[in-house]
Design a protein around this motif. Structure first.
Motif: not given
Lengths: 61, 461
Positions: A43-45, A47-57
């Motif tokens: 289901s995550l795939e 949704v388009e999330v930009g390449d520049e979006t930073s992960a938030a560990p």
């Protein structure tokens, strides 16, 4: 839903290479959990999330 | 217990004024625990000597004219994932019994005791907090005080049972995916899941570091706000804890307030809810004049991403225990964690990146609103042992689904005040969701609803 037999084979193989102690009687349940998890990952795939979006560990607002 | 003060505020006022003693209050709480805990199974440890010693010290301090704190003499208890000096930190497991006893109390316990509160025990919980039911194969299920055949909800089940059953006026729990909000809903009490990073987790056993929150339960909004005020403040022991100074909320409850600008979450957040739950939501929405209805796009994806982070981070945390003591986990927890250890890393990174995306979406929805209200659970307390949940006519696994309305919100760390609507025969909770760091607004809205008599615990019989 993924093929249960394929999931059990995959789970058995992963347990072996990752040194996880999956007993034969636990295998169907662990494989089912993994299938659920991977289905949720699908289901995550969608949704388009930009390449520049930073992960938030470690997430902060 | 008729005639005795029961709220934290009333107890502290009485102890400060000398109309009762901290010792009498502690003895009363210990007597209630002795009488009721066999029925509720809320406590795993009762700290009789420690509680009496602390209470005597408070009375001695008052006798010498020393000022007492705002929680003077208030009994409280903590979920057993909080470190309590002298006890192994169980986190609901039998594996952790082998750990050495904690050398110090968790920071939040120290803050409550510094304000005069009296720790009386540690509370039952779902194993390693991977639970929405309050059931525990090792220690038995915590039982709902309103109907002991029913679940408390979890994983902070003992915390909700102890407060809901009137054993203590305050308890601390934790919430990774809904573990404060779900039990607050099923037991009909107030709970606060603050903004991620608001309260330090130092001295608690983790579950999912990037999702774990700590927070209080209470039977009144005033008690919840008082506890929150005492608990706030930075702490260097938790890398995720904000440096923000305390922002007291209690004074705000006395301020006059205008009309709230509140929206109601529908779509994902009402799909599958029982008619009674929807009626409760509409009743509160009507009282707040909430005419705006919103659908939160991608809430189902947020839930999926929260699930993925939970199972993978949880697996990483427990990997050595899975390898060495897999037989000693509850089977359902073990199997979820084992599968979590097999998930490809790209899935985890995608879930983390989606979090940033969903956070921005939630912040844009909250822009111009005071709050969004949503159900905490789709139904009232199920029976203990119940495996399936009827979700809008579809039978689904209960354990995985009873927290489905809570997960997308904690996923992005927004603060939530959980308020109980006293339906008959069983209550149901609503989430008051506000912008980051605006717990004050959530508590003021909860206070408004409480004053209207629309939310609050059902009277104890």
């Amino acid at each position: 839903m993924r093929n249960p037999e394929a999931m059990e084979a995959l789970t058995r193989a992963l347990a072996d290479v990752l040194r996880l102690p999956v007993k034969p009687e636990w295998l169907p349940s662990v494989a089912q959990q993994l299938a659920i998890t991977l289905a949720l990952a699908d289901s995550l795939e969608a949704v388009e999330v930009g390449d520049e979006t930073s992960a938030a560990p470690v997430y902060r607002l | 217990m008729s005639g005795e003060p029961t709220s934290a505020v009333a107890i502290a006022t009485a102890v400060q004024s000398g109309s009762t003693t901290a010792l009498a209050v502690a003895e009363g709480a210990l007597a209630r625990i002795e009488a009721e805990n066999p029925r509720l199974n809320a406590f795993t440890d009762v700290l009789v000597e420690r509680a009496l010693r602390t209470a005597r010290a408070l009375d001695a301090a008052r006798a010498t004219g020393e000022p007492l704190g705002p929680l003077a003499g208030v009994p409280f208890a903590v979920k057993n994932l909080y470190d309590v000096a002298g006890l192994p930190t169980l986190a609901g497991s039998i594996i952790n019994r082998a750990r050495p006893p904690a050398s110090h109390d968790a920071v939040l316990i120290r803050r409550l005791e510094a304000a005069g509160a009296v720790l009386v025990g540690a509370l039952n919980m779902g194993e390693y907090a991977y639970d929405f039911t309050g059931e525990n194969l090792h220690y038995g299920p915590s039982r709902n005080p309103l109907d002991t055949t029913r679940m408390t909800g979890g994983s902070s089940g003992g915390s909700a049972a102890a407060v809901g059953g009137g054993l203590v006026p305050l308890a601390l729990g934790s919430d990774t995916n809904g573990s404060i909000r779900v039990p607050a809903s099923l037991c009909g009490i107030f709970g606060l899941k603050p903004t991620y990073g608001r309260l330090p987790r130092t001295g608690t056993f983790p579950f999912v570091d990037s999702l774990d929150h700590l927070g209080p339960f209470a039977r009144t909004v005033e008690d919840l706000a008082l506890a929150f005020d005492v608990l706030q403040g930075p702490d260097g022991g938790d890398a995720a804890c904000s440096a923000r100074p305390p922002e007291p909320v209690l004074p705000a409850l006395e301020r006059p307030r205008g009309k709230w600008n509140v929206a109601v979450a529908e779509g994902y957040f009402t799909a599958g809810a029982t008619p009674a739950a929807l009626e409760a939501l509409e009743c509160v929405a009507g009282a707040l004049g909430a005419v705006r209805r919103i659908e939160i796009a991608d809430a189902h994806v947020a839930r999926a991403a929260a699930y993925l982070l939970t199972t993978t981070e949880g697996a990483a945390l427990h990997l050595s225990r899975l390898r060495d003591r897999a037989d000693d986990f509850e089977p359902i927890v073990r199997d979820r964690l084992l599968s979590g250890a097999m998930v490809p890393a790209q899935v985890v990174t995608r879930a983390q990146k989606f979090r940033a995306h969903f956070r921005d979406h939630m912040l844009s929805l909250l822009d111009g609103l005071d709050a969004i209200i949503a159900l905490s659970t789709p139904c009232t307390a199920p029976l203990i042992g119940q495996q399936l949940l009827d979700l809008g006519g579809q039978s689904v696994p209960l354990r995985a689904n009873i927290g489905l309305y809570a997960q997308p919100i904690s996923f992005v760390g927004l603060p939530v005040v959980a308020v109980p609507v006293p339906l008959s025969p069983l209550p149901i909770g609503l989430q008051i969701i506000t912008a980051p760091w605006r717990e004050d607004i959530g508590l003021m809205i909860a206070d408004t609803l409480e004053r209207l008599g629309l939310v609050g615990p059902k009277p104890m019989t």
